[in-house]
Design a protein around this motif. Structure first.
Motif, PDB file in Angstrom:
ATOM      1  N   LEU A 150       0.656   2.937  13.816  1.00 42.49           N
ATOM      2  CA  LEU A 150       1.192   1.576  13.945  1.00 42.49           C
ATOM      3  C   LEU A 150       0.200   0.569  13.370  1.00 42.49           C
ATOM      4  O   LEU A 150      -0.956   0.521  13.782  1.00 42.49           O
ATOM      5  CB  LEU A 150       1.444   1.242  15.422  1.00 42.49           C
ATOM      6  N   ASP A 151       0.665  -0.210  12.404  1.00 43.63           N
ATOM      7  CA  ASP A 151      -0.190  -1.195  11.754  1.00 43.63           C
ATOM      8  C   ASP A 151       0.119  -2.575  12.349  1.00 43.63           C
ATOM      9  O   ASP A 151       1.130  -3.192  12.011  1.00 43.63           O
ATOM     10  CB  ASP A 151       0.056  -1.168  10.240  1.00 43.63           C
ATOM     11  N   GLU A 152      -0.722  -3.006  13.245  1.00 48.21           N
ATOM     12  CA  GLU A 152      -0.555  -4.275  13.944  1.00 48.21           C
ATOM     13  C   GLU A 152       0.847  -4.464  14.541  1.00 48.21           C
ATOM     14  O   GLU A 152       1.548  -5.419  14.209  1.00 48.21           O
ATOM     15  CB  GLU A 152      -0.874  -5.439  13.005  1.00 48.21           C
ATOM     16  N   PRO A 153       1.230  -3.553  15.436  1.00 49.29           N
ATOM     17  CA  PRO A 153       2.594  -3.599  15.964  1.00 49.29           C
ATOM     18  C   PRO A 153       2.852  -4.806  16.853  1.00 49.29           C
ATOM     19  O   PRO A 153       3.996  -5.182  17.055  1.00 49.29           O
ATOM     20  CB  PRO A 153       2.696  -2.314  16.778  1.00 49.29           C
TER      21      PRO A 153
ATOM     22  N   LYS B  66      -7.637  -1.399   6.336  1.00 51.55           N
ATOM     23  CA  LYS B  66      -6.829  -0.658   7.304  1.00 51.55           C
ATOM     24  C   LYS B  66      -5.467  -0.290   6.725  1.00 51.55           C
ATOM     25  O   LYS B  66      -5.054   0.869   6.746  1.00 51.55           O
ATOM     26  CB  LYS B  66      -6.629  -1.493   8.586  1.00 51.55           C
ATOM     27  N   THR B  67      -4.768  -1.298   6.212  1.00 51.41           N
ATOM     28  CA  THR B  67      -3.436  -1.050   5.670  1.00 51.41           C
ATOM     29  C   THR B  67      -3.488  -0.136   4.450  1.00 51.41           C
ATOM     30  O   THR B  67      -2.620   0.712   4.254  1.00 51.41           O
ATOM     31  CB  THR B  67      -2.743  -2.386   5.335  1.00 51.41           C
ATOM     32  N   THR B  68      -4.531  -0.285   3.655  1.00 51.71           N
ATOM     33  CA  THR B  68      -4.706   0.593   2.498  1.00 51.71           C
ATOM     34  C   THR B  68      -4.822   2.046   2.953  1.00 51.71           C
ATOM     35  O   THR B  68      -4.168   2.940   2.408  1.00 51.71           O
ATOM     36  CB  THR B  68      -5.966   0.177   1.711  1.00 51.71           C
TER      37      THR B  68
ATOM     38  N   PRO C 140       4.999  -0.202   9.892  1.00 44.91           N
ATOM     39  CA  PRO C 140       4.155  -0.978   8.984  1.00 44.91           C
ATOM     40  C   PRO C 140       3.814  -2.377   9.515  1.00 44.91           C
ATOM     41  O   PRO C 140       4.424  -2.867  10.459  1.00 44.91           O
ATOM     42  CB  PRO C 140       4.991  -1.062   7.717  1.00 44.91           C
ATOM     43  N   GLN C 141       2.840  -2.968   8.858  1.00 48.66           N
ATOM     44  CA  GLN C 141       2.399  -4.310   9.248  1.00 48.66           C
ATOM     45  C   GLN C 141       3.456  -5.351   8.906  1.00 48.66           C
ATOM     46  O   GLN C 141       3.708  -6.268   9.666  1.00 48.66           O
ATOM     47  CB  GLN C 141       1.088  -4.611   8.504  1.00 48.66           C
ATOM     48  N   GLU C 142       4.072  -5.185   7.730  1.00 49.26           N
ATOM     49  CA  GLU C 142       5.063  -6.175   7.315  1.00 49.26           C
ATOM     50  C   GLU C 142       6.475  -5.604   7.439  1.00 49.26           C
ATOM     51  O   GLU C 142       6.684  -4.414   7.263  1.00 49.26           O
ATOM     52  CB  GLU C 142       4.797  -6.582   5.861  1.00 49.26           C
TER      53      GLU C 142
HETATM   54 MG    MG Z   1      -3.396  -4.760   7.144  1.00 48.92          MG
END
Ligand code: MG
Ligand code: ATP
Lengths: 301, 256
Positions: free
Chosen positions: A159-162, A43-45, A83-85
């Motif tokens: 949104l990556d895991e907001p 997903k993040t990729t 982002p996720q991080e």
């Molecule tokens: Mg991810």
């Protein structure tokens, strides 16, 4: 028009790991799209490639019709990313982080400040605008990144895991916020590990596992696929050899537990009677998994 | 309408400047203390025992070199540490996801290095005035050499920052390359005093041209042709700028 169109996207990292093995995905304008999948699915990729942080190995991406290989800058203007991080400087002040981001999009100071104020207020961070990012709580940091992702008014918000690490109350607040954004016409793509969240928000859901899309349909269709329910029974019995019953399957897990899968609409009473006739007494039962989660696990396995 | 790239550049520049003044105890104070010590020890204590060079007091001779030395180190250190920490904290991604062009990213970080280099240079010059009366032969040459040297070393620091993967990587080049070349770059002596062989070797050291040209701006004396120094700085600027652009385009150290 498609807000996002991904064709045969592949990514092989320098380490040789093939994170994406040919992903094809379309997100319609105005859609609230969920991208689900287990840890390490890609997903993040995928999001990284759309936002230029990761370089693709093969494939094409179009954002509102703009090919990123032809005019990435134009595509970037239309995208906002959360982002996720955490990826802001912890030494900078909240309002500086958000206003600067507007500056990177070429937005003048006055407009940047107005937009910054609007989103900081909406996300309940206005009081914290002069605080350095390091002094924010985890949930506030997440909201800061949402404000930052919106400051240039993107058409497509990713949104990556907001809501990772956000408490229940705040999470519901964020859901309301995102739903309103979507109703105002913004296309939203969201990844999450909370199935409840995807169920609540997303009109369309794709499931990615091991670098491949294994499911892509509307939430309604996806839920329809779930015509069976699984229960776990705690039972008292000498023998768990059970005679077959139509539209019900029994799988003993051990001497006192039984997994029972029933087609929706079949009455549980039937099952109890059937078991009772064979001298099996049901002490208690619980629902094994719920809804999307169940489909999801079934597919990934 | 202000062009968008100018707004991007201003934004990065402003961010860099804020950083310099936010951590002024790390960025502005140490060079001033170090240079004050140089002036006291080499200038007053030892310098008073030495005869002058080319008609100038020893102290006046070394002052431009010392000022240049702090411009060089501070310009370089600023871009290398700022770029590395931006990478380390991952907020470089803020710029990367935006349409900010690569040349603007380079110029933005470099402007920070130049601002730091020249601020320190100015502070150190003011300190030197406590100890000596420094003539100003040509403001244009002084300013030109200060600016271009600062620009070139900021660009070099940026390349170092792009390649740096851990904190140690940001101090290797300053310690093993820049400091030795600066000390051997004619800060404390005129190379015309060296034997022929060492003069020849010294001329391979680019820093010697920068210090020499900068000193010419103040004192009006030079070992080398000043235009050679300027030409060299311009070439360095173009080459290092292109390398930076190439590395950012390739995504070295910032894109996976
Ligand atoms: Mg991810
Ligand atoms: N920079 C990298 N270098 C090498 N491999 C990577 C890199 N980033 C991610 N990977 C690998 O690529 C695969 C996909 O990772 P990715 O981060 O896209 O997963 P994800 O779906 O976002 O997972 P999660 O739900 O845990 O965030 C994983 O196997 C991961 O180890």
């Amino acid at each position: 028009m498609d807000a996002l169109s991904i064709k045969a996207l592949k990514k092989r990292y320098g380490s040789g790991l093939e994170a994406l093995k040919g992903i094809t995905l379309d997100v319609k304008e105005g859609e609230f799209f969920g991208l689900l999948g287990p840890n390490g699915a890609g997903k993040t990729t995928t999001i990284g490639i759309i936002t230029s942080l990761v370089t693709k190995t093969e494939g094409t991406i179009r954002v509102f019709g703009i090919d990123i290989d032809e005019d990435f800058s134009a595509a970037k203007r239309l995208i906002g990313v959360v982002p996720q991080e955490f990826n802001f400087s912890i030494f900078e002040k909240v309002e500086d982080i958000v206003c600067q981001q507007a500056g990177y999009y070429g937005i003048g100071r006055d407009q940047a400040q107005a937009s910054c104020e609007k989103y900081l207020r909406q996300l309940g961070l206005w009081e914290k605008r002069r605080t350095t990012a390091r002094e924010l709580s985890g949930g506030m940091k997440r909201r800061l990144m949402i404000a930052r992702g919106l400051v240039h008014e993107p058409e497509l918000l990713i949104l990556d895991e907001p809501t990772a690490g956000v408490d229940v109350e705040l999470r519901r607040g964020m859901w309301d916020f995102l739903e309103k954004l979507n109703q105002k016409g913004r296309t939203i793509i969201l990844t999450t590990h909370y199935l409840e969240e995807a169920e609540q928000l997303c009109s369309r859901i794709a499931i990615i596992a091991d670098g491949r899309i294994i499911e892509n349909s509307t939430k309604r269709e996806l839920l329809k696929k779930l015509d069976r329910e699984t229960f776990v029974f705690d039972v008292k019995a000498n023998n768990l050899q059970i005679a077959p019953l139509e539209q019900v399957s029994f799988t003993p897990l051990d001497d006192t537990t039984l997994e029972v899968t029933i087609t929706k609409g079949r009455s549980l009473n039937l099952v109890f009677e059937h078991l009772g006739r064979q001298g099996i007494e049901v002490d208690s039962l619980r629902n094994k998994t719920n809804r999307l989660e169940e489909i999801f696990m079934g597919m990934v396995e | 309408m202000i062009p968008e790239s100018l707004i991007c550049l201003y934004t990065i520049s402003r961010r860099e400047t804020t950083r310099i003044f936010r951590i002024w105890v790390q960025t502005l104070v140490p060079p001033v203390i170090t240079m004050t010590l140089y002036f006291i020890v080499f200038g007053s204590f030892i310098g008073s025992q030495l005869s002058g060079i080319k008609g100038f007091e020893y102290m006046a001779f070394i002052a431009p070199g010392l000022i240049m030395m702090s411009i060089i180190t501070n310009s370089y250190t600023n871009t290398v540490s700022s770029f590395f920490s931006t990478k380390f904290q991952k907020n470089i991604e803020e710029m990367l996801v935006s349409p900010t062009p690569n040349w603007v990213i380079v110029l933005g970080f470099v402007s920070g290095g130049v601002i730091r280099g020249l601020s320190v240079g100015l502070l150190v010059s003011l300190v030197s005035l406590i100890f000596i009366r420094l003539p100003l032969h040509s403001f244009v040459y002084t300013a030109l050499f200060a600016f271009l040297t600062s620009f070139v070393f900021s660009l070099a620091g940026m390349i170092n920052g792009i390649f740096a993967q851990k904190f140690d990587d940001i101090s290797i080049i300053p310690t093993f390359v820049i400091t030795p070349l600066t000390y051997l770059g004619g800060v404390f002596y005129s190379i015309s005093l060296l034997p022929d062989f060492w003069q020849m070797i010294s001329k391979a050291n680019p820093i010697i041209y920068m210090i020499d040209g900068f000193r010419f701006g103040f004192l009006g004396i030079a070992d080398m042709r000043v235009t050679t120094g300027l030409g060299m700085l311009l070439i360095f600027a173009v080459v290092l700028f292109s390398i930076n652009l190439y590395l950012l385009k390739k995504g070295t150290g910032i894109r996976t």
